[in-house]
Scaffold this motif. Structure first.
Motif, PDB file in Angstrom:
ATOM      1  N   GLN A 922       0.754  -1.196  -0.090  1.00 32.48           N
ATOM      2  CA  GLN A 922       0.094   0.099   0.065  1.00 32.48           C
ATOM      3  C   GLN A 922       0.957   1.313   0.019  1.00 32.48           C
ATOM      4  O   GLN A 922       0.407   2.431  -0.098  1.00 32.48           O
ATOM      5  CB  GLN A 922      -0.850   0.067   1.271  1.00 32.48           C
ATOM      6  N   GLU A 976      -2.855   6.305   1.004  1.00 31.98           N
ATOM      7  CA  GLU A 976      -3.605   6.711   0.154  1.00 31.98           C
ATOM      8  C   GLU A 976      -4.195   5.520  -0.540  1.00 31.98           C
ATOM      9  O   GLU A 976      -3.559   4.759  -1.186  1.00 31.98           O
ATOM     10  CB  GLU A 976      -2.933   7.790  -0.886  1.00 31.98           C
ATOM     11  N   TYR A 977      -5.584   5.640  -0.885  1.00 30.32           N
ATOM     12  CA  TYR A 977      -6.213   4.538  -1.535  1.00 30.32           C
ATOM     13  C   TYR A 977      -6.411   4.885  -2.943  1.00 30.32           C
ATOM     14  O   TYR A 977      -7.300   5.702  -3.304  1.00 30.32           O
ATOM     15  CB  TYR A 977      -7.609   4.013  -0.638  1.00 30.32           C
ATOM     16  N   LEU A 978      -6.161   3.804  -3.928  1.00 27.11           N
ATOM     17  CA  LEU A 978      -6.543   4.071  -5.197  1.00 27.11           C
ATOM     18  C   LEU A 978      -8.026   3.977  -5.650  1.00 27.11           C
ATOM     19  O   LEU A 978      -8.479   4.703  -6.250  1.00 27.11           O
ATOM     20  CB  LEU A 978      -5.719   2.950  -5.865  1.00 27.11           C
ATOM     21  N   GLU A 979      -8.568   3.115  -4.806  1.00 25.35           N
ATOM     22  CA  GLU A 979      -9.980   3.070  -4.692  1.00 25.35           C
ATOM     23  C   GLU A 979     -10.535   3.075  -3.406  1.00 25.35           C
ATOM     24  O   GLU A 979     -10.063   2.487  -2.481  1.00 25.35           O
ATOM     25  CB  GLU A 979     -10.309   1.522  -5.194  1.00 25.35           C
ATOM     26  N   LYS A1011      -9.825  13.211  -1.735  1.00 22.70           N
ATOM     27  CA  LYS A1011      -8.414  13.715  -1.704  1.00 22.70           C
ATOM     28  C   LYS A1011      -8.464  15.134  -1.825  1.00 22.70           C
ATOM     29  O   LYS A1011      -8.976  15.546  -2.477  1.00 22.70           O
ATOM     30  CB  LYS A1011      -7.637  12.821  -2.988  1.00 22.70           C
TER      31      LYS A1011
END
Length: 1013
Positions: A922, A976-979, A1011
């Motif tokens: 991650q 930080e989550y991509l989805e 974001k």
């Protein structure tokens, strides 16, 4: 470093256990009569196993140099002066073989110059004082009986013919003159040896010869014999006298005085020799017990030990100064494979015991030690230490007790060091060391102390520095030795420390006195004491205690003071480690928590009680400590104290005070499983569990244990006390006020804190009043006291009371019931014929009253303005994530784009560092501010980056933290989550679980819905 098993080879008879008890007890008379074992009777075997001490070499050359005529100026009289077992008998046997065999013995050149030894046999007589019998005499094979020293010498030199010369003097007991000796010996080369003369002197003193005694006549004969030898060129007399500290000390001193006074000639021509020097004992023992000793390996081992001692000394370990000098390294080399302190203790201490017999006793004892060592082959045996004198081996134990007349020490061994019947104190201590893959340090320390203890008097015992020297070895931390010594001192019944030396005594120590008194108190008595103590330690303060309930009917279901329910240790315990929580609450705890009263109705006020349960593994030690406390309390009774010495009285008083405090520590150590109500997902049957942290003596002394429970619950976010911030009204409304409820009393509002597990436990009702008042001020409800309604418009004058008469209304309900007047519609104002429409007020947040919102919480509904801010929650991981989920639900946040975890204590930072590798994919951003105050300066460090770089920084900062006086750290982990992830989903649940697994304590979470642009 090689072990002794790799570098040394014991003699076969030692390894096979064929060394009989008497094989080292050399007897000159047995050699003379061909009755001695081969090791003494066979000249070649004898000399092969004989170490050429300087004293023995000098003796041989002195005696045979004169007898052979090669060195005619050598002394005609030799006095061997040594203690029993000091090598005198061995030296006389060597002279006897050389006199009988001449220089025809193989390998004689290793002992002396062969040129001084005659080619042919020499006349020799050897008289042993213990063989002579002044009353019954010595009967020989041909029927002749000799009664005196001179009669026996005559018979040995010339048989019946020689005896005829001395017969009259032998039978009368009158010492012969020089004419008789001249007729018997003449000018022939002759060696006369007299051993243990002092022993014979004592026996002869009991036989009267006219007006004199045979002892007096013996002195006269010795005078004549010595004068005769001095007058002859090739006659030598060798006689032995033991040291004045030995068994025949008074006779030895009398003989010395008598011979000194009667013979000036003999005193002038007499030479005194000691066969064995102190520094040669190691070489003698090695030659006698080993066929091979790798001296080069010994030098390497000596260097390792010497470096180890020096380093330990630099670190503050107490060691003798001699171990710091380079000469001690040489001593290590000379003694190898024995530790110098083993041989030194046997030679200087054990050898002072009459029956030990110095070198002879050491050989016998060490043969048994070596046999046991080679059978056991302990992996870390680089030298043979004092602690290798294994008291569990019967022959060794007997050698140091019954053989030495120290039978009283047998009970000391069986109580404290080794017993086959039951575990001794040392064996119990060593179970812990062995479980940690450490050597049996209790045994090593105890057996070293024991070896120093069997010598009674001022020399008994061993100084701490010398003990460290004897037990320590490369690879062994001296802190472990110190702990083992402390444990022994606390538990052993016969061991004491007088401020200078550790020793075992045959009289019981305070430990034994206390142990005997403890036997007077049964477990039942101890349990009664514990029950009373528990009631005292957890006396009412923050909680109302309920001690030892048997079922739900014993615990009231009410909304009064929060209850602390303590389960009796015989009723229920938790089978878990002291640092690990148990999956399910004990059955009795669950039953009381779920049910109430005799009828077993459902318990309503589940949020108003907590439970404390003992750990199963700690119950027995707790009971044992209670028994010890009772014993010490009895021993320190005013009347009982009169039976003890002043020092013992002080010791008992100190122990009694410590025992009372230790009992409190034991109770706290046992009662560490806290069960408390919780609405979190991980709670089992509505109860969460927390293992209380261990407490030291400083924390627990004079402290009500309820203080610790309150502190722990506060850290868990489960308290509402006067020290806590009031609960936010909006949060309280969401948890207490159901969707259909429109009115409730303020007392019902308070009681909800006793009922709903999601709420903190209420300790201060004033906090409820503050929450109610805040709700009025923010328009969440209307307060009505029966006469007047309060809203946010007039909340300033509100005095909240928690009663069934004062109520809270929704605004709509208050309007319907007429408690509030419905507001009149606003009328347009006119000014100069123009109509002015009132401005619509700018929407603000209901909670903070600001636009934009500064509290990060929504006022909820009504179209009020609320600026999007990060969602923030804090506390232990379970609470922080639960609060975050609640916030997301309230704000209608369905997905999160990022999550930041903040940590501010070093333990949590170190714990998270262990967790991070599983989150590498991650790629979290790690930011850290790190400041340490060092003894000679300070350092500040800021870091921002990924895991790979942080790993190096982590290692550096953790090392710094260990030596720092103060450490300040703040770490932020941003994911930080991509989805976007769901607040209720598995991603955050796994994160929560990981933080719990690695025992992270407090965190702060900051989550963002979108974001940053």
């Amino acid at each position: 470093m090689e072990t002794v098993f790799q570098t040394c080879q014991p003699r076969q008879e030692v390894l096979e256990g064929r060394v009989e008890a008497d094989i080292f007890a050399a007897k000159l008379s047995d050699v003379m009569h061909n009755k001695a074992p081969d090791v003494y009777g066979n000249p070649e075997k004898f000399f092969a196993q004989t170490f050429p001490t300087s004293g023995l070499t000098t003796l041989i050359e002195e005696v045979f140099g004169r007898i052979s005529g090669v060195r005619s100026s050598n002394n005609p009289i030799i006095r061997l002066e040594t203690s029993f077992g000091g090598g005198k008998t061995h030296s006389l046997i060597a002279l006897y073989h050389l006199a009988r065999q001449g220089r025809n013995i193989q390998g004689i050149e290793q002992l002396a110059d062969p040129g001084v030894i005659p080619n042919n046999a020499t006349d020799v007589a050897a008289v042993v004082g213990s063989d002579l019998d002044p009353q019954s005499g010595i009967e020989h094979a041909d029927g002749i009986v000799t009664y005196t020293m001179w009669g026996e010498i005559a018979y040995q030199l010339a048989g019946p013919t020689g005896y005829k010369i001395m017969e009259e003097n032998d039978r009368s007991g009158i010492a012969p003159g020089t004419q008789r000796l001249e007729k018997l010996i003449g000018n022939r080369p002759t060696l006369i040896m007299i051993d243990e003369i002092a022993r014979y002197y004592r026996a002869a003193n009991g036989k009267m010869v006219g007006q004199d005694t045979l002892a007096g006549q013996t002195v006269a004969f010795m005078h004549t014999l010595l004068e005769f030898a001095a007058s002859k060129e090739r006659v030598v007399v060798v006689y032995t006298l033991a040291e004045t500290s030995d068994a025949y000390a008074s006779e030895t001193e009398d003989l010395k005085t008598a011979l000194r006074e009667t013979s000036r000639v003999s005193a002038r021509l007499e030479k005194v020799l000691r066969p064995t020097a102190e520094t040669e004992i190691a070489a003698i023992v090695k030659r006698r017990l080993f066929t091979r000793v790798d001296e080069s390996a010994g030098a390497a081992v000596a260097q390792e030990f010497f470096d180890y001692y020096r380093k330990a000394h630099e670190q503050g370990v107490a060691l003798p100064q001699k171990a710091m000098r380079v000469e001690y390294k040489d001593e290590l080399c000379r003694s190898y494979p024995f530790h110098p302190e083993l041989l030194d203790t046997l030679n200087r201490k054990t050898a002072t015991i009459q029956n030990f017999q110095k070198t002879r006793g050491a050989l016998r004892l060490l043969a048994s030690v070596i046999l046991n060592l080679w059978q056991q082959k302990e992996a870390d045996t680089y030298l043979i230490h004092p602690h290798h004198v294994e008291l569990a081996v019967p022959i060794i134990r007997d050698d140091l007790t019954s053989r030495l007349g120290r039978d009283a020490f047998t009970s000391v061994i069986e109580a404290d060091i080794f017993s086959e019947k039951q575990d001794t104190h040392v064996q119990e201590i060593d179970q812990d060391w062995l479980s940690k893959d450490k050597p049996p340090l209790g045994k090593r320390v105890a057996q070293t102390v024991f070896l120093h203890s069997i010598t009674q008097g001022v020399a008994s015992g061993v100084e701490p520095a010398l003990l460290n020297l004897a037990v320590g070895q490369p690879g062994l931390d001296y802190q472990f030795i110190s702990k083992a010594l402390t444990d022994l001192e606390k538990t052993c019944w016969y061991m004491e420390f007088d401020g200078a030396r550790y020793r075992f005594k045959t009289e019981p120590s305070i430990n034994k006195i206390v142990a005997d008194e403890t036997d007077n108190y049964t477990k039942a008595v101890a349990k009664q004491e514990l029950a009373a103590r528990i009631k005292n330690y957890y006396a009412e303060k923050h909680f109302k205690p309920v001690f030892f309930p048997e079922g739900p009917e014993s615990v009231d279901d009410d909304t009064g003071k929060p209850k602390l329910v303590i389960i009796h240790f015989d009723s229920e315990t938790v089978n878990a480690s002291q640092s690990q929580a148990y999956d399910d609450p004990p059955a009795l705890v669950d039953r009381i928590y779920q049910k109430a009263g005799v009828q077993q109705a459902f318990r309503i006020n589940q949020n108003n009680l907590i439970f404390l349960v003992a750990n199963a593994n700690e119950v027995a030690p707790m009971i044992e400590q209670a028994r010890k406390y009772k014993a010490l309390a009895a021993l320190t009774d005013k009347e009982r104290l009169k039976d003890f010495t002043k020092e013992q009285r002080e010791e008992l008083k100190n122990r009694a005070a410590a025992a009372e405090l230790d009992l409190k520590v034991r109770v706290a150590s046992a009662y560490r499983h806290l069960f408390y109500p919780s609405g979190e997902a991980g709670a089992v049957a509505g109860l969460a569990q927390h293992v209380l942290p261990p407490q030291d003596v400083g924390q627990i002394n004079n402290t009500n244990q309820q203080d610790l429970l309150l502190q722990v619950l506060s850290e868990l976010g489960k308290t509402l006390t006067s020290q806590d911030k009031p609960l936010a009204a909006a949060y309280a409304q969401s948890k207490i006020w159901s969707g259909t409820k429109e009115v409730m009393t303020t007392e019902d509002f308070r009681q909800a804190f006793c009922q709903k597990r999601v709420l903190p436990i209420l300790f201060d009702p004033e906090q409820v009043k503050e929450t109610i008042k805040e709700g009025v001020q923010k328009g969440l409800w209307v307060y009505y006291n029966g006469q007047k309604a309060f809203t946010r418009d007039n909340a300033a004058g509100l005095m909240v009371q928690l009663t069934s008469d004062h109520k809270l209304y929704t605004r709509e309900k208050a309007l319907r019931d007429g408690i509030l007047e419905k507001p009149k519609p606003a009328q347009p104002a006119t000014k100069g014929g123009a109509t002015t429409v009132p401005k619509t007020p700018k929407p603000v947040c209901l909670l903070c009253g600001q636009n934009p919102c500064v509290c990060f919480n929504s006022g909820g509904g009504g179209g009020y303005f609320h600026e999007k801010k990060p969602l923030v929650a804090a506390g232990v991981p379970n609470k922080a994530f639960a609060d975050l989920r609640d916030l997301c639900e309230k704000e209608k946040v369905e997905a999160l784009a990022s999550l930041t975890i903040k940590l501010k204590d070093i333990k949590s930072v170190q714990a998270v560092a262990l967790m991070l590798p599983q989150y590498q994919k991650q790629n979290p951003v790690i930011e850290q501010d790190f400041t340490v105050e060092l003894p000679d300066g300070s350092l500040e460090l800021k870091f921002s980056g990924g895991w790979q770089n942080y790993r190096e920084v982590k290692n550096f900062t953790e090392r710094l933290a260990k030596s720092a006086r103060e450490t300040y750290v703040e770490t932020r982990l941003t994911f930080e989550y991509l989805e976007p992830v769901s607040p209720q989903g598995e991603e955050l649940a796994r994160m929560n679980e990981s933080l719990n697994t690695f025992k992270v304590e407090k965190i702060e979470i900051e989550a963002k819905e979108t974001k940053d642009e």
